[in-house]
Design an enzyme around this catalytic site. Structure first.
Site, PDB file in Angstrom:
ATOM      1  N   SER A 133       0.865  -1.186   0.000  1.00  0.00           N
ATOM      2  CA  SER A 133       0.000   0.000   0.000  1.00  0.00           C
ATOM      3  C   SER A 133       0.903   1.237   0.000  1.00  0.00           C
ATOM      4  O   SER A 133       1.998   1.201   0.550  1.00  0.00           O
ATOM      5  CB  SER A 133      -0.839   0.047   1.261  1.00  0.00           C
ATOM      6  OG  SER A 133      -1.404  -1.193   1.547  1.00  0.00           O
ATOM      7  N   GLU A 163       3.976   0.281  -5.112  1.00  0.00           N
ATOM      8  CA  GLU A 163       3.377  -0.090  -6.380  1.00  0.00           C
ATOM      9  C   GLU A 163       3.457   1.072  -7.365  1.00  0.00           C
ATOM     10  O   GLU A 163       3.081   2.185  -7.029  1.00  0.00           O
ATOM     11  CB  GLU A 163       1.901  -0.418  -6.111  1.00  0.00           C
ATOM     12  CG  GLU A 163       1.245  -1.123  -7.227  1.00  0.00           C
ATOM     13  CD  GLU A 163       2.134  -2.222  -7.762  1.00  0.00           C
ATOM     14  OE1 GLU A 163       2.200  -3.265  -7.109  1.00  0.00           O
ATOM     15  OE2 GLU A 163       2.777  -2.045  -8.816  1.00  0.00           O
ATOM     16  N   GLU A 167      -3.684   2.265 -13.127  1.00  0.00           N
ATOM     17  CA  GLU A 167      -4.886   1.518 -13.479  1.00  0.00           C
ATOM     18  C   GLU A 167      -5.190   1.664 -14.967  1.00  0.00           C
ATOM     19  O   GLU A 167      -4.918   2.703 -15.560  1.00  0.00           O
ATOM     20  CB  GLU A 167      -6.054   1.996 -12.619  1.00  0.00           C
ATOM     21  CG  GLU A 167      -5.897   1.493 -11.201  1.00  0.00           C
ATOM     22  CD  GLU A 167      -6.889   2.122 -10.242  1.00  0.00           C
ATOM     23  OE1 GLU A 167      -8.014   2.417 -10.659  1.00  0.00           O
ATOM     24  OE2 GLU A 167      -6.513   2.326  -9.083  1.00  0.00           O
ATOM     25  N   LYS A 222       7.936   6.672  -3.499  1.00  0.00           N
ATOM     26  CA  LYS A 222       6.597   6.445  -4.032  1.00  0.00           C
ATOM     27  C   LYS A 222       5.798   7.751  -4.026  1.00  0.00           C
ATOM     28  O   LYS A 222       5.167   8.124  -5.016  1.00  0.00           O
ATOM     29  CB  LYS A 222       5.897   5.362  -3.202  1.00  0.00           C
ATOM     30  CG  LYS A 222       4.423   5.228  -3.421  1.00  0.00           C
ATOM     31  CD  LYS A 222       4.111   4.679  -4.798  1.00  0.00           C
ATOM     32  CE  LYS A 222       2.657   4.815  -5.108  1.00  0.00           C
ATOM     33  NZ  LYS A 222       1.999   3.656  -5.608  1.00  0.00           N
ATOM     34  N   ARG A 262      14.811  16.753 -22.454  1.00  0.00           N
ATOM     35  CA  ARG A 262      14.933  16.922 -21.005  1.00  0.00           C
ATOM     36  C   ARG A 262      13.546  16.959 -20.352  1.00  0.00           C
ATOM     37  O   ARG A 262      13.381  16.630 -19.181  1.00  0.00           O
ATOM     38  CB  ARG A 262      15.689  18.213 -20.669  1.00  0.00           C
ATOM     39  CG  ARG A 262      17.141  18.168 -21.101  1.00  0.00           C
ATOM     40  CD  ARG A 262      17.742  19.542 -21.076  1.00  0.00           C
ATOM     41  NE  ARG A 262      16.975  20.468 -21.928  1.00  0.00           N
ATOM     42  CZ  ARG A 262      17.245  21.773 -22.015  1.00  0.00           C
ATOM     43  NH1 ARG A 262      18.224  22.306 -21.309  1.00  0.00           N
ATOM     44  NH2 ARG A 262      16.518  22.534 -22.808  1.00  0.00           N
ATOM     45  N   ALA A 270      -3.348  17.965 -21.217  1.00  0.00           N
ATOM     46  CA  ALA A 270      -4.247  18.805 -20.421  1.00  0.00           C
ATOM     47  C   ALA A 270      -5.572  18.055 -20.277  1.00  0.00           C
ATOM     48  O   ALA A 270      -6.007  17.357 -21.186  1.00  0.00           O
ATOM     49  CB  ALA A 270      -4.457  20.130 -21.127  1.00  0.00           C
ATOM     50  N   SER A 271      -6.198  18.194 -19.139  1.00  0.00           N
ATOM     51  CA  SER A 271      -7.451  17.476 -18.905  1.00  0.00           C
ATOM     52  C   SER A 271      -8.310  18.260 -17.934  1.00  0.00           C
ATOM     53  O   SER A 271      -7.914  19.312 -17.434  1.00  0.00           O
ATOM     54  CB  SER A 271      -7.156  16.096 -18.317  1.00  0.00           C
ATOM     55  OG  SER A 271      -6.659  16.235 -16.996  1.00  0.00           O
ATOM     56  N   GLY A 273      -8.688  17.516 -15.114  1.00  0.00           N
ATOM     57  CA  GLY A 273      -8.074  17.361 -13.788  1.00  0.00           C
ATOM     58  C   GLY A 273      -7.752  15.907 -13.514  1.00  0.00           C
ATOM     59  O   GLY A 273      -8.477  15.021 -13.961  1.00  0.00           O
ATOM     60  N   CYS A 278      -4.410   7.695  -6.000  1.00  0.00           N
ATOM     61  CA  CYS A 278      -3.040   7.950  -5.535  1.00  0.00           C
ATOM     62  C   CYS A 278      -2.604   9.406  -5.513  1.00  0.00           C
ATOM     63  O   CYS A 278      -2.085   9.879  -4.494  1.00  0.00           O
ATOM     64  CB  CYS A 278      -2.058   7.179  -6.405  1.00  0.00           C
ATOM     65  SG  CYS A 278      -2.075   5.430  -6.040  1.00  0.00           S
ATOM     66  N   LYS A 281      -3.962  11.865  -2.777  1.00  0.00           N
ATOM     67  CA  LYS A 281      -3.672  11.318  -1.452  1.00  0.00           C
ATOM     68  C   LYS A 281      -2.176  11.387  -1.149  1.00  0.00           C
ATOM     69  O   LYS A 281      -1.753  11.782  -0.054  1.00  0.00           O
ATOM     70  CB  LYS A 281      -4.152   9.863  -1.421  1.00  0.00           C
ATOM     71  CG  LYS A 281      -3.981   9.176  -0.106  1.00  0.00           C
ATOM     72  CD  LYS A 281      -4.366   7.713  -0.215  1.00  0.00           C
ATOM     73  CE  LYS A 281      -3.283   6.930  -0.949  1.00  0.00           C
ATOM     74  NZ  LYS A 281      -3.562   5.515  -1.069  1.00  0.00           N
TER      75      LYS A 281
END
Ligand code: UDX
Ligand code: ADP
Length: 466
Positions: A133, A163, A167, A222, A262, A270-271, A273, A278, A281
């Site tokens: 986790s 990990e 997904e 991580k 580089r 771009a999205s 959001g 992960c 958090k």
């Protein structure tokens, strides 16, 4: 080196399930048992119909078909699996705390602690305990303290093995990993444990992909890897806002900067959001840890990545409202996609949830279509926000299975997830179905602008002026 014959994984979720399936597949000589307290989830993992597995992930069902019942088992008999295993992976959820000290930022380690206490109680032979986790730095120490002080005086070796699978591409990410990180003590028994875990990955990955570090470096890496990735998205999203005000096009900017070796081309789309279990958090954890050490500038720096992400979701929703003549009250808006990205049924922190919430505040009527997310999940996501009653959510939001049909009499479509199938729809029929002017707000930049413009749509996409 310690030979591993039996592995137990506690937690049969998006990480534990796919990871253990791949280990079982690549290591036929090792018996892998995945356990969970959630009986429904275990039943789904054992379902004869592989389309009912609780995690949707391309390539997963084929691997489960190959291994389940041979050397891969799913069970609710947690104690038995712990007792028999040489190596125990902890793969339970570590959500952000919703109460008390560190509320809204620190990771809630109660599930990890429960696991540790259970391992301590049950284990009668030496075990290697692997934290899978995502954990804030120094959790391994807490696990070790619990195990050493409450256990049956057997030896526990704790490893951190974060990990890095994403997904939707989990199976390939595991099979062709960029790197495997194994953190552990540099004592002889720590080194032996690290070697034992490395040997498992060595079944399919070359030595140079397996990186051994001390435990703190592994845990921190991580968080930092995810923070860097998310930072790239927030960086390009901040520029998308500027592009919308000028004649620049974010995709062109993205391409132009990504060609600099580089900088590199990845994670510059771009999205509406970033979402997922992960990024937010882990950054919040980083922020919290930095603050704990009095490093306020460091925590402010990383918090900004989250603030830009919130801004991006809000901006997208605001743009819909202002384009629809400053009111969406009673207007039908069709959401294409609810998952946080394509090729997964996971909706944790999905931008769609927050965009929907903002539009519901404006009394919009939302119709949701997602190819893999269940109606139950969508309502649960909205109910969890606690902005409105469950009754109101069900009154204002409808979940449908027919995406084209759903557009009848709609004022607008908002694309929230980049599912490939959206590109293939009959957009001519969709246009005919909708009220005019027909608006499309593409939060993923996946649709063919020229085609939609020609059909007559008012087509907006993130990072480009109207
Ligand atoms: C992430 C990390 O990639 C993975 O290494 C880690 O182990 C877990 O967290 P995941 O959250 O599954 O994986 O998906 P990812 O592909 O990283 O996407 C996260 C979010 O960012 C999604 O909402 C995605 O749509 C968004 N994204 C990604 C963008 O908006 N733009 C991009 O260029 C890339
Ligand atoms: P991730 O994305 O990290 O895999 P999930 O929420 O998908 O997170 O999966 C975590 C799983 O861990 C859930 O199925 C949950 O039921 C399980 N779990 C949590 N605590 C325990 C516990 N103490 N023992 C066994 N399973 C647990």
């Amino acid at each position: 080196m310690k030979k591993i014959n039996k592995i137990c994984c506690i937690g049969a979720g998006y990480v534990g399930g796919p990871t253990m399936s791949v280990i079982a597949y690549k290591c036929p000589g090792i018996e892998v048992t995945v356990v969970d307290i959630n009986e429904k989830r275990i039943d789904a993992w054992n379902d004869k119909n592989l389309d009912n597995l609780p995690v949707y992930e391309p390539g997963l069902k084929e691997i489960v078909a190959e291994t389940r019942g041979k050397n891969l088992f799913f069970s609710t008999q947690i104690d038995k699996a712990i007792d028999e295993a040489d190596m125990i992976f902890i793969s339970v959820n570590t959500p952000t705390k919703t109460y008390g000290k560190g509320k809204g930022q620190a990771a809630d380690l109660k599930y990890i602690e429960l696991c540790a206490r259970n391992i301590a109680k049950v284990a009668k032979t030496d075990k290697i305990v692997v934290e899978k986790s995502t954990l804030p730095v120094r959790t391994a120490q807490a696990i070790k303290n619990i195990l050493d002080n409450t256990g049956n005086h057997v030896n526990f070796e704790i490893l951190s093995n974060p990990e890095f699978l994403a997904e939707g591409t989990a199976i390939n990410d595991l099979l062709y990993a960029d790197r495997i990180l194994i953190g552990g003590d540099d004592t002889p028994s720590g080194t032996e444990a690290k070697d034992a875990l490395a040997a498992i990955y060595g079944h399919w990955l070359p030595d140079n992909k397996i990186l051994k570090t001390n435990i703190w470096s592994s845990e921190l890496s991580k968080l930092v890897a995810n923070a860097f990735l998310a930072q790239r998205i927030s960086s390009i999203n901040s520029i998308s806002a500027l592009c919308e005000k000028t004649d620049a096009n974010v995709q062109e900017v993205s391409k132009a900067i990504g060609l600099d070796s580089r900088i590199g081309p990845k994670f510059l789309n771009a999205s509406v959001g970033f979402g997922g279990s992960c990024f937010q958090k882990d950054i919040l954890n980083l922020v919290y840890i930095a603050k704990t050490y009095g490093l306020n500038e460091v925590s402010d720096y990383w918090e900004q990545v989250i603030l830009i992400n919130d801004y991006q979701k809000r901006r997208f929703a605001n743009n819909i409202v202002s384009s629809l003549y400053n009111t969406v009250s009673g207007k039908k808006i069709v959401f294409y996609g609810w998952a946080f990205k394509k090729d997964t049924n996971d909706t944790r922190e999905s931008a769609a949830i927050y965009v929907a919430d903002a539009l519901l505040d404006e009394q919009a009527e939302i119709v949701v279509y997602d190819p893999k997310v269940s109606e139950e999940r969508i309502y649960a996501d909205l109910d969890y926000l606690n902005t409105r009653t469950e009754e109101e959510n069900r009154k204002l939001v409808t979940v449908v299975k027919e995406p084209v049909e759903a557009t009848k009499e709609a004022h607008a479509i908002a694309v929230l997830t980049e599912w490939d199938e959206f590109k293939k729809y009959d957009w001519e029929t969709i246009y005919k179905n909708m009220l005019k002017p027909a608006f499309v707000f593409d939060g993923r930049r996946i649709l063919d602008k020229e085609k939609l413009d020609t059909l007559g749509f008012n087509y907006y996409r993130i990072g480009e002026g109207a």
